[in-house]
Design an enzyme around this catalytic site. Structure first.
Site, PDB file in Angstrom:
ATOM      1  N   MET B   1      -8.048   0.671  -1.913  1.00 42.29           N
ATOM      2  CA  MET B   1      -8.495  -0.644  -2.363  1.00 42.29           C
ATOM      3  C   MET B   1      -7.296  -1.575  -2.528  1.00 42.29           C
ATOM      4  O   MET B   1      -6.205  -1.143  -2.866  1.00 42.29           O
ATOM      5  CB  MET B   1      -9.206  -0.519  -3.711  1.00 42.29           C
ATOM      6  CG  MET B   1     -10.432   0.376  -3.685  1.00 42.29           C
ATOM      7  SD  MET B   1     -11.820  -0.387  -2.839  1.00 42.29           S
ATOM      8  CE  MET B   1     -12.459  -1.455  -4.122  1.00 42.29           C
ATOM      9  N   CYS B   2      -7.539  -2.823  -2.337  1.00 47.10           N
ATOM     10  CA  CYS B   2      -6.487  -3.833  -2.511  1.00 47.10           C
ATOM     11  C   CYS B   2      -6.354  -4.170  -3.993  1.00 47.10           C
ATOM     12  O   CYS B   2      -7.092  -3.684  -4.825  1.00 47.10           O
ATOM     13  CB  CYS B   2      -6.869  -5.108  -1.772  1.00 47.10           C
ATOM     14  SG  CYS B   2      -7.229  -4.822  -0.046  1.00 47.10           S
ATOM     15  N   GLN B   3      -5.389  -5.014  -4.293  1.00 45.36           N
ATOM     16  CA  GLN B   3      -5.284  -5.523  -5.659  1.00 45.36           C
ATOM     17  C   GLN B   3      -5.145  -7.044  -5.635  1.00 45.36           C
ATOM     18  O   GLN B   3      -4.552  -7.608  -4.710  1.00 45.36           O
ATOM     19  CB  GLN B   3      -4.103  -4.882  -6.391  1.00 45.36           C
ATOM     20  CG  GLN B   3      -4.341  -3.390  -6.663  1.00 45.36           C
ATOM     21  CD  GLN B   3      -3.661  -2.876  -7.927  1.00 45.36           C
ATOM     22  OE1 GLN B   3      -3.080  -3.635  -8.695  1.00 45.36           O
ATOM     23  NE2 GLN B   3      -3.754  -1.576  -8.146  1.00 45.36           N
ATOM     24  N   TYR B 282     -10.480  -4.197   3.783  1.00 45.34           N
ATOM     25  CA  TYR B 282      -9.657  -4.541   2.618  1.00 45.34           C
ATOM     26  C   TYR B 282      -8.719  -5.682   2.914  1.00 45.34           C
ATOM     27  O   TYR B 282      -7.819  -5.926   2.158  1.00 45.34           O
ATOM     28  CB  TYR B 282      -8.885  -3.301   2.140  1.00 45.34           C
ATOM     29  CG  TYR B 282      -9.826  -2.178   1.784  1.00 45.34           C
ATOM     30  CD1 TYR B 282     -10.398  -2.109   0.524  1.00 45.34           C
ATOM     31  CD2 TYR B 282     -10.183  -1.247   2.736  1.00 45.34           C
ATOM     32  CE1 TYR B 282     -11.286  -1.098   0.203  1.00 45.34           C
ATOM     33  CE2 TYR B 282     -11.075  -0.237   2.419  1.00 45.34           C
ATOM     34  CZ  TYR B 282     -11.623  -0.161   1.158  1.00 45.34           C
ATOM     35  OH  TYR B 282     -12.507   0.838   0.845  1.00 45.34           O
TER      36      TYR B 282
END
Lengths: 282, 282
Positions: B1-3, B282
């Site tokens: 997952m990205c942030q 993502y």
């Protein structure tokens, strides 16, 4: 007046040599010190760096001079504002998305009484005549082709009609790209050249720097450079004929056409009518 | 997952402290190393820096960590691609112009079977579900308000309807800004806090760095930080309730609302139907 720099290449190429010379004009060899911008395409997307500091003093410009970003289509601009605010929103190049591609535009010159109705599909963020012209160009393309992406030939043909219609309102030298080709047009001043095999050394005018391109290139490389004033002292630059549109693809001109520009009669008859209609003309 | 990382402030503020900690997660304290991007608004325009290198290794990210750009609205993103190409066109944040303003969007999460019809007014340049969602959000805003710019309250109200309708298709945490406010929404994970007078010291989690904000701020300063995972170890972060939309303006939340998200029944009934429909989620 501002200055333009464009590059269109057969293979991804870095522009640091040309940009080093070009950016000297932002305070050292000339006084185009009211901001700068540069856009590098990668396929349909682009990296756009803009700053309202001069290309001599801006840390972003210094970063660009030392970080070789390879691209097949680059457009840069250094600004000399004679009117209006030096803000980010008025910094060239400008960017918009159309047909799933980024479009990049930078303008040199000024337009008088130029405020055609826009469809609101493209709306200026700042208050320059340049961004208004860019929005008008894209509006006209959508008006002609709708949302079915036309070919480069169709776009070029449309620009031979759209560009002169805007040039009726003043000086209109521009570089435009969608990442596939670089469309350039001049009513007063623009120069171009192509560097190709066998490559030779080139010496900058604005900086004591020479590069022997034969040592850093391959047979496949071919690079077209477009600029307001020639950048090198030992290469043959060709001046645009007033009203000339040149489309560059794969590092070479693929279409050249000259169209007649009809200046507004009322301005010719009464120069006092000429006034800057937008806050920031450059 | 990205942030995700967002900042909304009462006065122009630089984000270097938070970005230093955040960007450690791009290869050092975590593995979100497939590109990064950061956008800084200045009024209606913005500077957008994107790179397909990690925020640890990218010279552009290193430049950002050391060049304090003051802004009232910032959105940053570090990427962990599980599918699809690591290209510039797929790098967040994404940008579009609407109503004469730049709009910036970054997304964390993934959407399944999400391919609503778009009007072609906004077309994705890359092939992520995220950019498709961004184009859909803007399309929906135009559908509701046409080309008369609505108020922030009207935009917020519209987003409380649009965001949950997209969230039916998967995980949808986002930051969106038009330079006036920062709109944030979470279905799974997002945190926020406000730093205001009297300021206190803050210590990063990802880097051994502490700043005493009381020494570098004034009474007028107020800064809201929005981030996927808390950035500091000695401040009180508030987690978003699933389905919560928070609108930040002048460094503080001005609207909070929670809407119910109805997951697609067919996915609940048959999880095997869940598949990535875009090349890059993502």
């Amino acid at each position: 007046m501002c200055q333009l720099l464009g590059m269109n290449c057969a293979t991804p190429t870095d522009i640091t040599f040309s940009f080093r010379g070009f950016s000297q004009r932002a305070g050292i060899t000339s006084d185009h010190s009211d901001g700068f911008g540069i856009a590098f395409f990668e396929d349909k997307a682009c990296r756009l760096f803009v700053d309202n500091q001069s290309a001599v003093e801006s840390p972003i410009a210094e970063f660009i001079r030392n970080y070789p970003i390879k691209s097949r289509n680059v457009i840069a601009h250094i600004r000399k504002a004679t009117q209006g605010k030096i803000t980010l929103e008025n910094s060239h190049p400008f960017v918009r998305e159309l047909w799933g591609r980024q479009w990049i535009f930078a303008h040199n010159g000024d337009l008088h009484h130029f405020h055609p109705r826009l469809s609101a599909r493209f709306t200026p963020v700042g208050n320059t005549d340049s961004e208004w012209a860019f929005c008008y160009v894209l509006d006209q393309l959508v008006q002609r082709f709708g949302y079915v992406e036309p070919t480069l030939e169709q776009i070029s043909e449309a620009l031979t009609q759209i560009a002169p219609s805007i040039a009726e309102y003043g000086t209109f030298n521009f570089c435009l790209s969608n990442g596939q080709a670089l469309f350039s047009y001049a009513t007063s001043k623009l120069h171009w050249l192509v560097r190709a095999y066998p490559f030779k050394p080139a010496r900058l005018i604005d900086l004591d720097v020479e590069v022997d391109f034969s040592t850093v290139t391959t047979v496949e490389d071919r690079v077209a450079i477009i600029t307001t004033e020639p950048l090198t002292q030992n290469e043959a630059w060709t001046a645009y004929v007033p009203g000339e549109l040149i489309v560059f693809k794969n590092g070479q001109p693929v279409q050249r056409s000259v169209t007649h520009v009809q200046r507004l009669k009322r301005e010719q008859e009464n120069p006092a009518l000429i006034r800057k209609t937008k806050a920031d003309q450059y």
